[in-house]
Motif scaffolding. Structure first.
Motif, mmCIF file in Angstrom:
data_model
loop_
_atom_site.group_PDB
_atom_site.id
_atom_site.type_symbol
_atom_site.label_atom_id
_atom_site.label_comp_id
_atom_site.label_asym_id
_atom_site.label_seq_id
_atom_site.Cartn_x
_atom_site.Cartn_y
_atom_site.Cartn_z
ATOM 1 N N ARG A 99 0.773 -1.230 0.049
ATOM 2 C CA ARG A 99 -0.026 0.019 -0.039
ATOM 3 C C ARG A 99 0.936 1.035 -0.049
ATOM 4 O O ARG A 99 1.904 1.407 0.588
ATOM 5 C CB ARG A 99 -0.915 0.066 1.423
ATOM 6 C CG ARG A 99 -2.150 -0.943 1.135
ATOM 7 C CD ARG A 99 -2.843 -0.852 2.515
ATOM 8 N NE ARG A 99 -3.210 0.411 2.881
ATOM 9 C CZ ARG A 99 -4.429 1.119 2.669
ATOM 10 N NH1 ARG A 99 -5.536 0.183 2.022
ATOM 11 N NH2 ARG A 99 -4.458 2.230 3.115
ATOM 12 N N ASP A 101 0.482 4.172 1.311
ATOM 13 C CA ASP A 101 0.869 4.849 2.477
ATOM 14 C C ASP A 101 1.981 4.147 3.374
ATOM 15 O O ASP A 101 2.613 4.611 4.236
ATOM 16 C CB ASP A 101 -0.659 5.002 3.476
ATOM 17 C CG ASP A 101 -1.288 3.694 3.562
ATOM 18 O OD1 ASP A 101 -0.952 2.647 3.161
ATOM 19 O OD2 ASP A 101 -2.454 3.780 4.305
ATOM 20 N N ASN A 102 1.745 2.712 3.373
ATOM 21 C CA ASN A 102 2.665 1.946 4.022
ATOM 22 C C ASN A 102 3.972 2.084 3.609
ATOM 23 O O ASN A 102 5.263 2.196 4.397
ATOM 24 C CB ASN A 102 2.425 0.579 4.127
ATOM 25 C CG ASN A 102 3.329 -0.444 4.915
ATOM 26 O OD1 ASN A 102 3.447 -0.242 6.084
ATOM 27 N ND2 ASN A 102 4.232 -0.991 4.125
ATOM 28 N N TYR A 105 5.493 5.303 4.670
ATOM 29 C CA TYR A 105 6.107 5.301 6.183
ATOM 30 C C TYR A 105 7.300 4.504 6.078
ATOM 31 O O TYR A 105 8.368 5.110 6.673
ATOM 32 C CB TYR A 105 5.058 4.725 6.753
ATOM 33 C CG TYR A 105 5.382 4.118 8.125
ATOM 34 C CD1 TYR A 105 5.833 5.074 9.263
ATOM 35 C CD2 TYR A 105 5.570 2.749 8.465
ATOM 36 C CE1 TYR A 105 6.238 4.706 10.489
ATOM 37 C CE2 TYR A 105 6.169 2.340 9.622
ATOM 38 C CZ TYR A 105 6.288 3.251 10.650
ATOM 39 O OH TYR A 105 6.818 2.758 11.917
ATOM 40 N N GLY A 110 7.112 9.363 6.432
ATOM 41 C CA GLY A 110 6.105 9.812 7.180
ATOM 42 C C GLY A 110 6.412 9.247 8.790
ATOM 43 O O GLY A 110 7.089 8.215 8.734
ATOM 44 N N ARG A 113 2.003 5.542 10.370
ATOM 45 C CA ARG A 113 1.176 5.362 9.003
ATOM 46 C C ARG A 113 0.131 6.131 8.951
ATOM 47 O O ARG A 113 -0.176 6.597 7.745
ATOM 48 C CB ARG A 113 0.886 3.673 9.093
ATOM 49 C CG ARG A 113 1.837 2.757 8.712
ATOM 50 C CD ARG A 113 1.448 1.153 8.781
ATOM 51 N NE ARG A 113 2.634 0.428 8.360
ATOM 52 C CZ ARG A 113 3.333 -0.121 9.364
ATOM 53 N NH1 ARG A 113 3.210 0.342 10.564
ATOM 54 N NH2 ARG A 113 4.521 -0.977 9.202
ATOM 55 N N ALA A 116 1.575 9.096 7.355
ATOM 56 C CA ALA A 116 1.946 8.858 6.118
ATOM 57 C C ALA A 116 0.574 8.978 4.980
ATOM 58 O O ALA A 116 0.393 9.441 3.927
ATOM 59 C CB ALA A 116 2.610 7.650 5.620
ATOM 60 N N ARG A 117 -0.553 8.225 5.622
ATOM 61 C CA ARG A 117 -1.899 8.137 5.035
ATOM 62 C C ARG A 117 -2.249 9.527 4.681
ATOM 63 O O ARG A 117 -2.860 9.990 3.489
ATOM 64 C CB ARG A 117 -2.898 7.650 5.842
ATOM 65 C CG ARG A 117 -4.145 7.381 5.080
ATOM 66 C CD ARG A 117 -5.148 6.151 5.963
ATOM 67 N NE ARG A 117 -4.315 4.973 6.406
ATOM 68 C CZ ARG A 117 -3.825 4.805 7.650
ATOM 69 N NH1 ARG A 117 -4.273 5.481 8.669
ATOM 70 N NH2 ARG A 117 -3.485 3.907 7.731
ATOM 71 N N GLN A 118 -2.334 10.320 5.806
ATOM 72 C CA GLN A 118 -2.876 11.740 5.661
ATOM 73 C C GLN A 118 -1.979 12.582 4.428
ATOM 74 O O GLN A 118 -2.687 13.141 3.790
ATOM 75 C CB GLN A 118 -2.536 12.541 7.010
ATOM 76 C CG GLN A 118 -3.265 14.063 6.888
ATOM 77 C CD GLN A 118 -3.164 14.665 8.162
ATOM 78 O OE1 GLN A 118 -2.025 14.676 8.674
ATOM 79 N NE2 GLN A 118 -4.435 15.108 8.877
ATOM 80 N N VAL A 120 -0.437 11.422 1.960
ATOM 81 C CA VAL A 120 -0.742 10.943 0.713
ATOM 82 C C VAL A 120 -2.060 11.542 0.248
ATOM 83 O O VAL A 120 -2.101 12.061 -1.042
ATOM 84 C CB VAL A 120 -0.763 9.341 0.544
ATOM 85 C CG1 VAL A 120 -1.397 8.957 -0.557
ATOM 86 C CG2 VAL A 120 0.616 8.760 0.955
ATOM 87 N N ASP A 133 -2.971 10.433 -4.863
ATOM 88 C CA ASP A 133 -3.326 10.784 -3.522
ATOM 89 C C ASP A 133 -4.482 9.638 -2.887
ATOM 90 O O ASP A 133 -5.392 9.762 -1.970
ATOM 91 C CB ASP A 133 -4.100 12.139 -3.544
ATOM 92 C CG ASP A 133 -5.366 12.117 -4.680
ATOM 93 O OD1 ASP A 133 -5.710 11.109 -5.137
ATOM 94 O OD2 ASP A 133 -5.975 13.080 -4.787
ATOM 95 N N PRO A 135 -4.197 6.257 -0.647
ATOM 96 C CA PRO A 135 -3.478 5.669 0.181
ATOM 97 C C PRO A 135 -3.371 4.177 -0.004
ATOM 98 O O PRO A 135 -2.392 3.557 0.127
ATOM 99 C CB PRO A 135 -4.159 5.998 1.452
ATOM 100 C CG PRO A 135 -4.703 7.223 1.260
ATOM 101 C CD PRO A 135 -5.202 7.413 0.267
#
Length: 208
Positions: A99, A101-102, A105, A110, A113, A116-118, A120, A133, A135
């Motif tokens: 993923r 977002d991972n 991170y 980030g 996680r 990082a998600r935010q 993205v 954009d 995640p």
């Protein structure tokens, strides 16, 4: 199922181990697990023997919380893992690790996680030169993930890069902090996942 918005430290305490949801706090003495290593709530300190189903459910919840994945997403990933060649549990973890977002991170872009998600979602990253954009976007071997040019001057981004400059990067990723980019050089393997997880219990749960 709505996304959890409560105190994330309660999630770590519920699973009895660090899920690294609070960035640097998780590595300090302020970590809730270091101070109260028992489940939250008035009955948190009572010992309860879990059933077979309870053990399987706990492992699934642990994985979902670690990667910040909702129930429907998790079930979708499991279906994908079943269809791939190889061990289903290993395939599932490889998909989760892939993923975006991972990966952000893991590359040190980030602090956690959730952060990082935010980042993205706010459009700070590109994959192969194109803004992504989402995640849950799954990266592939050869993909280049970079911080967008206009985001590199952000004080927040600069602070993150400085704080994570010494973080160990998994061997399936190649990161250049100075260039604010990284490349996926291999598919993530089971030994690249640092979560204490018995994924075979998740497979047994979904196989019922």
């Amino acid at each position: 199922m709505a996304r959890y918005t409560g105190a994330v430290c309660r999630l770590c305490r519920r699973e009895g181990q660090k899920l690294f949801l609070k960035g640097e706090r998780c590595y300090s003495d302020k970590c809730a697990i270091n101070r109260r290593k028992y489940a939250p709530g008035m009955h948190g300190q009572s010992r309860k023997k879990l059933s077979e189903y309870g053990l399987q459910l706990r492992e699934k919840q642990k994985a979902k919380r670690y990667y910040g994945v909702l129930e429907s997403q998790f079930a979708k990933y499991f279906e994908m893992a079943e269809k791939k060649q190889g061990i289903t549990g290993d395939n599932l973890l490889s998909i989760l690790e892939s993923r975006l977002d991972n990966v952000v991170y893991r590359m040190g872009f980030g602090m956690s996680r959730p952060e990082a998600r935010q980042l993205v979602m706010h459009g700070h990253f590109e994959v192969n030169g194109k803004k992504v954009d989402i995640p849950s976007y799954l990266v592939s071997v050869g993909d280049v993930i970079s911080i967008r040019e206009k985001s590199r001057s952000s004080e927040k981004i600069k602070a993150i890069l400085e704080a994570t400059s010494g973080r160990i990067v998994p061997k399936w990723l190649d990161v250049n902090h100075d260039a604010a980019e990284g490349k996926v050089i291999a598919a993530p393997q089971r030994d690249d996942v640092d979560l204490e997880l018995e994924e075979h219990l998740i497979v047994e749960l979904y196989s019922k």
